[in-house]
Motif scaffolding. Structure first.
Motif, PDB file in Angstrom:
ATOM      1  N   PRO A 237      37.604  38.321   5.655  1.00  0.00           N
ATOM      2  CA  PRO A 237      37.688  39.763   5.410  1.00  0.00           C
ATOM      3  C   PRO A 237      36.740  40.575   6.274  1.00  0.00           C
ATOM      4  CG  PRO A 237      37.506  38.571   3.360  1.00  0.00           C
ATOM      5  CD  PRO A 237      37.228  37.602   4.449  1.00  0.00           C
ATOM      6  N   CYS A 238      35.728  39.893   6.840  1.00  0.00           N
ATOM      7  CA  CYS A 238      34.764  40.646   7.621  1.00  0.00           C
ATOM      8  C   CYS A 238      35.267  40.934   9.024  1.00  0.00           C
ATOM      9  CB  CYS A 238      33.457  39.860   7.727  1.00  0.00           C
ATOM     10  SG  CYS A 238      32.756  39.467   6.131  1.00  0.00           S
ATOM     11  N   PHE A 239      36.243  40.148   9.484  1.00  0.00           N
ATOM     12  CA  PHE A 239      36.585  40.295  10.888  1.00  0.00           C
ATOM     13  C   PHE A 239      38.011  40.710  11.163  1.00  0.00           C
ATOM     14  CE2 PHE A 239      32.652  39.257  12.565  1.00  0.00           C
ATOM     15  CZ  PHE A 239      32.096  38.236  11.834  1.00  0.00           C
ATOM     16  N   SER A 240      38.957  40.079  10.509  1.00  0.00           N
ATOM     17  CA  SER A 240      40.322  40.310  10.996  1.00  0.00           C
ATOM     18  C   SER A 240      41.265  40.569   9.839  1.00  0.00           C
ATOM     19  CB  SER A 240      40.798  39.115  11.802  1.00  0.00           C
ATOM     20  OG  SER A 240      40.628  37.937  11.031  1.00  0.00           O
ATOM     21  N   GLN A 241      40.868  41.422   8.931  1.00  0.00           N
ATOM     22  CA  GLN A 241      41.651  41.602   7.719  1.00  0.00           C
ATOM     23  C   GLN A 241      43.027  42.177   8.022  1.00  0.00           C
ATOM     24  OE1 GLN A 241      41.182  40.430   5.011  1.00  0.00           O
ATOM     25  NE2 GLN A 241      42.101  41.628   3.401  1.00  0.00           N
ATOM     26  N   ALA A 242      43.085  43.159   8.916  1.00  0.00           N
ATOM     27  CA  ALA A 242      44.373  43.802   9.188  1.00  0.00           C
ATOM     28  C   ALA A 242      45.342  42.815   9.824  1.00  0.00           C
ATOM     29  CB  ALA A 242      44.172  45.015  10.093  1.00  0.00           C
ATOM     30  N   ALA A 243      44.837  42.065  10.796  1.00  0.00           N
ATOM     31  CA  ALA A 243      45.705  41.079  11.449  1.00  0.00           C
ATOM     32  C   ALA A 243      46.161  40.028  10.440  1.00  0.00           C
ATOM     33  CB  ALA A 243      44.955  40.405  12.600  1.00  0.00           C
ATOM     34  N   PHE A 244      45.241  39.669   9.527  1.00  0.00           N
ATOM     35  CA  PHE A 244      45.590  38.675   8.520  1.00  0.00           C
ATOM     36  C   PHE A 244      46.698  39.194   7.607  1.00  0.00           C
ATOM     37  CE2 PHE A 244      45.200  35.568   5.307  1.00  0.00           C
ATOM     38  CZ  PHE A 244      45.161  36.228   4.096  1.00  0.00           C
ATOM     39  N   LEU A 245      46.598  40.450   7.169  1.00  0.00           N
ATOM     40  CA  LEU A 245      47.627  40.993   6.288  1.00  0.00           C
ATOM     41  C   LEU A 245      48.978  40.988   6.984  1.00  0.00           C
ATOM     42  CD1 LEU A 245      45.831  44.041   4.651  1.00  0.00           C
ATOM     43  CD2 LEU A 245      46.508  41.936   3.550  1.00  0.00           C
ATOM     44  N   LYS A 246      48.954  41.333   8.278  1.00  0.00           N
ATOM     45  CA  LYS A 246      50.205  41.353   9.041  1.00  0.00           C
ATOM     46  C   LYS A 246      50.813  39.957   9.117  1.00  0.00           C
ATOM     47  CE  LYS A 246      50.322  42.122  13.487  1.00  0.00           C
ATOM     48  NZ  LYS A 246      50.507  42.600  14.852  1.00  0.00           N
ATOM     49  N   SER A 247      49.984  38.989   9.500  1.00  0.00           N
ATOM     50  CA  SER A 247      50.516  37.627   9.650  1.00  0.00           C
ATOM     51  C   SER A 247      51.029  37.095   8.322  1.00  0.00           C
ATOM     52  CB  SER A 247      49.440  36.668  10.154  1.00  0.00           C
ATOM     53  OG  SER A 247      48.823  37.176  11.281  1.00  0.00           O
ATOM     54  N   ARG A 248      50.291  37.413   7.259  1.00  0.00           N
ATOM     55  CA  ARG A 248      50.729  36.891   5.970  1.00  0.00           C
ATOM     56  C   ARG A 248      52.060  37.490   5.561  1.00  0.00           C
ATOM     57  NH1 ARG A 248      47.160  37.455   0.643  1.00  0.00           N
ATOM     58  NH2 ARG A 248      47.811  39.580   0.920  1.00  0.00           N
ATOM     59  N   TYR A 249      52.200  38.817   5.772  1.00  0.00           N
ATOM     60  CA  TYR A 249      53.458  39.465   5.399  1.00  0.00           C
ATOM     61  C   TYR A 249      54.608  38.857   6.149  1.00  0.00           C
ATOM     62  CZ  TYR A 249      57.034  43.015   4.793  1.00  0.00           C
ATOM     63  OH  TYR A 249      58.213  43.652   4.500  1.00  0.00           O
ATOM     64  N   TRP A 250      54.466  38.694   7.493  1.00  0.00           N
ATOM     65  CA  TRP A 250      55.605  38.219   8.264  1.00  0.00           C
ATOM     66  C   TRP A 250      55.899  36.749   8.034  1.00  0.00           C
ATOM     67  CZ3 TRP A 250      59.019  41.480   9.170  1.00  0.00           C
ATOM     68  CH2 TRP A 250      58.693  42.801   9.490  1.00  0.00           C
ATOM     69  N   SER A 251      54.882  35.983   7.682  1.00  0.00           N
ATOM     70  CA  SER A 251      55.210  34.580   7.411  1.00  0.00           C
ATOM     71  C   SER A 251      55.951  34.464   6.072  1.00  0.00           C
ATOM     72  CB  SER A 251      53.959  33.706   7.443  1.00  0.00           C
ATOM     73  OG  SER A 251      53.384  33.601   6.195  1.00  0.00           O
ATOM     74  N   HIS A 252      55.587  35.285   5.094  1.00  0.00           N
ATOM     75  CA  HIS A 252      56.354  35.309   3.850  1.00  0.00           C
ATOM     76  C   HIS A 252      57.770  35.797   4.113  1.00  0.00           C
ATOM     77  CE1 HIS A 252      52.786  35.497   0.850  1.00  0.00           C
ATOM     78  NE2 HIS A 252      52.992  34.301   1.338  1.00  0.00           N
ATOM     79  N   TYR A 253      57.870  36.805   4.992  1.00  0.00           N
ATOM     80  CA  TYR A 253      59.185  37.364   5.291  1.00  0.00           C
ATOM     81  C   TYR A 253      60.099  36.296   5.888  1.00  0.00           C
ATOM     82  CZ  TYR A 253      62.917  39.802   7.559  1.00  0.00           C
ATOM     83  OH  TYR A 253      64.168  40.179   7.948  1.00  0.00           O
ATOM     84  N   ILE A 254      59.565  35.531   6.840  1.00  0.00           N
ATOM     85  CA  ILE A 254      60.393  34.504   7.475  1.00  0.00           C
ATOM     86  C   ILE A 254      60.880  33.506   6.437  1.00  0.00           C
ATOM     87  CG2 ILE A 254      60.319  32.550   9.067  1.00  0.00           C
ATOM     88  CD1 ILE A 254      58.375  34.173  10.758  1.00  0.00           C
ATOM     89  N   ASP A 255      59.995  33.161   5.516  1.00  0.00           N
ATOM     90  CA  ASP A 255      60.376  32.204   4.479  1.00  0.00           C
ATOM     91  C   ASP A 255      61.482  32.774   3.583  1.00  0.00           C
ATOM     92  OD1 ASP A 255      58.732  30.706   1.652  1.00  0.00           O
ATOM     93  OD2 ASP A 255      60.170  29.851   3.053  1.00  0.00           O
ATOM     94  N   ILE A 256      61.286  34.026   3.140  1.00  0.00           N
ATOM     95  CA  ILE A 256      62.282  34.648   2.262  1.00  0.00           C
ATOM     96  C   ILE A 256      63.606  34.802   2.985  1.00  0.00           C
ATOM     97  CG2 ILE A 256      62.879  36.728   0.996  1.00  0.00           C
ATOM     98  CD1 ILE A 256      60.065  37.190   0.429  1.00  0.00           C
ATOM     99  N   GLU A 257      63.524  35.206   4.250  1.00  0.00           N
ATOM    100  CA  GLU A 257      64.756  35.423   5.004  1.00  0.00           C
ATOM    101  C   GLU A 257      65.541  34.126   5.107  1.00  0.00           C
ATOM    102  OE1 GLU A 257      64.636  35.943   9.231  1.00  0.00           O
ATOM    103  OE2 GLU A 257      65.646  37.875   9.042  1.00  0.00           O
ATOM    104  N   ARG A 258      64.813  33.045   5.349  1.00  0.00           N
ATOM    105  CA  ARG A 258      65.505  31.761   5.483  1.00  0.00           C
ATOM    106  C   ARG A 258      66.187  31.399   4.177  1.00  0.00           C
ATOM    107  NH1 ARG A 258      63.214  25.916   6.242  1.00  0.00           N
ATOM    108  NH2 ARG A 258      62.023  26.605   4.446  1.00  0.00           N
ATOM    109  N   LYS A 259      65.467  31.602   3.061  1.00  0.00           N
ATOM    110  CA  LYS A 259      66.045  31.242   1.759  1.00  0.00           C
ATOM    111  C   LYS A 259      67.251  32.117   1.447  1.00  0.00           C
ATOM    112  CE  LYS A 259      61.916  29.473  -0.467  1.00  0.00           C
ATOM    113  NZ  LYS A 259      60.581  29.985  -0.391  1.00  0.00           N
ATOM    114  N   LEU A 260      67.129  33.414   1.731  1.00  0.00           N
ATOM    115  CA  LEU A 260      68.238  34.311   1.448  1.00  0.00           C
ATOM    116  C   LEU A 260      69.437  33.967   2.319  1.00  0.00           C
ATOM    117  CD1 LEU A 260      66.821  37.908   0.967  1.00  0.00           C
ATOM    118  CD2 LEU A 260      68.032  36.515  -0.659  1.00  0.00           C
ATOM    119  N   PHE A 261      69.174  33.614   3.580  1.00  0.00           N
ATOM    120  CA  PHE A 261      70.280  33.258   4.449  1.00  0.00           C
ATOM    121  C   PHE A 261      70.988  32.018   3.932  1.00  0.00           C
ATOM    122  CE2 PHE A 261      72.698  33.507   8.222  1.00  0.00           C
ATOM    123  CZ  PHE A 261      72.918  32.221   8.671  1.00  0.00           C
TER     124      PHE A 261
END
Lengths: 334, 338
Positions: free
Chosen positions: B205-229
């Motif tokens: 949280p001290c260094f790269s919180q914004a980048a972390f939130l972005k990566s986490r969101y998109w990795s969840h998205y890829i997972d959900i997209e695959r399941k939905l597909f």
């Protein structure tokens, strides 16, 4: 509405109890770890002290760090501490409150370990048997200093040949164990009195500030959880739209290339909707291949711009029309 | 619908805790494996080290690989890594995030094995018993024993029943010494791992919180997209199969009616639902023929448009639509750039 209220109440009432539960589990784990750990004192002059004190102090540090790692609120507190102020000022009192509550919970398991160790006595016997004054004990009084050191170092090992069943060994052991248990009970008493006083006297000082700090720290915690939930919900809807759009664009492409007349009217409406116009093995293969080789762009805003004449079809089983259209009208292009 | 949404939300919001649960189970399994494993030191000079270090290091490696194998997201990571760019750019930060979170979880069971092994002490005792400092712990002045002999005697330390070097160095003294070293190493290892985990978790949280939130969101998205597909495809396959089979039965019944030269009896206006579900097959012979045809001559994977009311399905008296050699006109223009 009801659902949101229920979720709010759940999070409000249970974030504290979840943390208390983790704290209790770690304390139990520390007792279990101690009982299953096979303590074997080296019974060598230079090694005893290091081993004994090491076993007494290193696992508490590990348990403390574990208590910090497993507590979700520590991350929340760090984020709150390090975030840029932006439009929302930072309140140091809230951060201090969160920090102190995290530390208090993380200290429980190490304290339990130290107290159990002292009440058991093996560590202190191992660490300090070599520091005893040989003159006080009959069996060690008549030997040279070096030998006395050696013998004293072997006191913690019951099965050592030289020391088996001698009364001096038992005397040293009893003496050290007595000190160890006294220390253990004293520490326990002091800590409980301190906890009691702190809890009892707290309302006398700054109760209003405390209530505010507690409220806002709960708020930050809940806000974080709801943000994550909202992101999950959003990514699900985004994926749903993206896939629908993909199927639709596939169908348009196929229509374009097969010059077939658009079929309206008769036919299995629901079946056709679910089939999305893909009714052939080759078409399905092409769709699957395109899905791998050319994933659609992460942009679902064109779904409404490119095909304005596409009629609204009945939703797929997991979608709910009301939620699809009402929640995130703007969040289409991330 | 609500139920699906709730289940999805549960898995998504609890995906982390689900993976943590798998981690915890593997850690417990590794402890159980260790206690069930029957450790047998060979008590021979050169074999001890190999055996001891092998037991210390090989199972963790296996557990690490197993941690990756059991993680469903590994195929998702591989797919995202290898897919062609197409219309969607690839973000290396997302790939790194997915790989790191998987590797962190896979490291827990091996770390537990190494800690338990070191804290127990048998492996280190077996591996390093020939390196015990005899000068400080025993009688180095024991007469006329060659170096090789000493090594052989020391190698038998872990095996109390056959140990014959009590004059050289007492068995209990050596074992206590080695176990003390092993436990010290074990606690230091656990402290090191915990400190590393703490630093990794608290410095983020001290260094790269914004980048972390972005990566986490998109990795969840890829997972959900695959399941939905996958769900969409399964749903599509179901509808496809339903229509295909329906068309098969219709074709079958029309075909048979044409062969028997009966006029197709239009269902009376007040036909019940049961009659419709019979799909025009109403006697044993027809049913048997339908079943035989389903086995011998499955219909092509190609749904033709629903029959028009004039019933041109049987006008030709020949080719039942189920035969594969009669493609419909609408689909003749297959493009070959598939």
């Amino acid at each position: 509405m009801d659902r949101f209220r229920m979720i709010f109440q759940y999070f409000q009432s249970n974030s504290e109890s979840v943390m208390n539960g983790i704290c209790g589990l770690l304390a139990l784990a520390s007792v279990k770890m101690y009982t299953s750990f096979d303590f074997s004192c080296p019974c060598l002059p230079q090694y005893n002290m290091a081993y004994g004190l090491g076993i007494m102090f290193v696992p508490p540090i590990i348990l403390f760090l574990c208590g910090l790692i497993l507590n979700r609120q520590s991350l929340v507190m760090l984020e709150e501490w390090r975030r840029p102020p932006g439009h929302r000022k930072k309140d140091l009192a809230v951060i201090r409150y969160m920090c102190s509550s995290i530390m208090q919970r993380a200290m429980v398991a190490p304290v339990v370990w130290i107290i159990v160790t002292l009440l058991d006595g093996k560590c202190l016997i191992c660490a300090f048997s070599g520091s005893m004054d040989p003159q006080k004990f009959v069996g060690f009084a008549n030997v040279s200093t070096v030998q006395a050191q050696q013998l004293l170092a072997k006191v913690p090992c019951k099965d050592e040949e030289l020391m088996r069943n001698t009364t001096s060994r038992k005397a040293v052991t009893r003496y050290l164990r007595c000190w160890s248990q006294a220390l253990g009970w004293s520490i326990l008493l002091i800590l409980i009195i301190a906890a009691f006083l702190a809890r009892w006297l707290r309302p006398c000082f700054n109760q209003a500030t405390l209530l505010q700090a507690r409220h806002w720290s709960n708020y930050i915690d809940i806000e974080q959880k709801i943000f994550e939930e909202t992101c999950c919900e959003h990514s699900r809807l985004f994926a749903h739209k993206c896939i629908l759009h993909f199927f639709e664009s596939m169908r348009q492409e196929l229509k374009l290339h097969s010059f077939s007349l658009p079929r309206e009217g008769e036919g299995d409406e629901e079946g056709e909707d679910l089939l999305q116009g893909i009714t052939d093995q080759d078409q399905v293969n092409k769709l699957l291949k395109t899905w791998y080789y050319e994933k659609p762009p992460l942009d679902v805003s064109q779904a409404h711009q490119r095909h304005p004449l596409v009629r609204e079809r009945s939703p797929l089983p997991w979608a709910d029309n009301t939620s699809t259209h009402s929640k995130f009208p703007q969040h289409t292009n991330v | 619908m609500d139920k699906f949404r709730m289940i999805f939300q549960f898995f998504q919001s609890n995906q982390e805790s689900f993976m943590n649960g798998i981690c915890g189970i593997m850690a417990l399994a590794s402890t159980q494996m260790y206690s069930a494993f029957d450790f047998n030191c060979p008590c021979l000079p050169h074999y001890n080290l190999a055996y001891g270090l092998g037991i210390l290091l090989v199972p963790p490696f296996i557990l690490f690989l197993l941690g990756f194998v059991l993680n469903n997201n590994i195929s998702m990571l591989a797919e995202e890594w290898r897919r062609p760019q197409g219309q969607r750019g690839k973000d290396p930060a997302v790939l790194r995030y997915m790989f790191c979170s998987m590797a962190q979880r896979a490291m827990i069971a091996p770390a537990v094995w190494v800690s338990v092994t070191l804290l127990d002490g048998k492996c280190i005792t077996c591996a390093f018993c020939t390196s015990v400092p005899v000068e400080t712990l025993g009688n180095a002045s024991h007469p006329h024993l060659s170096q090789g002999e000493i090594q052989r005697v020391l190698a038998r330390i872990p095996c109390k029943e056959i140990y014959n070097g009590q004059q050289l160095i007492a068995n209990e003294v050596a074992i206590r010494y080695l176990r003390c070293i092993s436990q010290a190493l074990g606690w230091c290892f656990v402290l090191l791992m915990t400190t590393l985990a703490f630093l990794v978790r608290s410095l983020r949280p001290c260094f790269s919180q914004a980048a972390f939130l972005k990566s986490r969101y998109w990795s969840h998205y890829i997972d959900i997209e695959r399941k939905l597909f996958d769900e969409t495809c399964a749903e599509h396959a179901r509808s496809f199969a339903k229509v295909c089979i329906q068309q098969f039965f219709e074709g079958m019944s029309t075909d048979l009616v044409a062969a028997r030269c009966h006029l197709p009896r239009k269902a009376p206006a007040n036909a019940g639902e049961a009659d419709e579900k019979l799909l025009g097959i109403t006697d044993q012979g027809t049913m048997n023929m339908a079943l035989k045809n389903w086995h011998r001559c499955k219909p092509p994977l190609h749904l033709h448009p629903p029959a028009l009311p004039t019933g041109n399905g049987w006008a030709g008296e020949g080719q039942p639509p189920t035969h594969p050699s009669a493609p419909q006109k609408e689909t003749a223009a297959y493009y070959s750039w598939v």
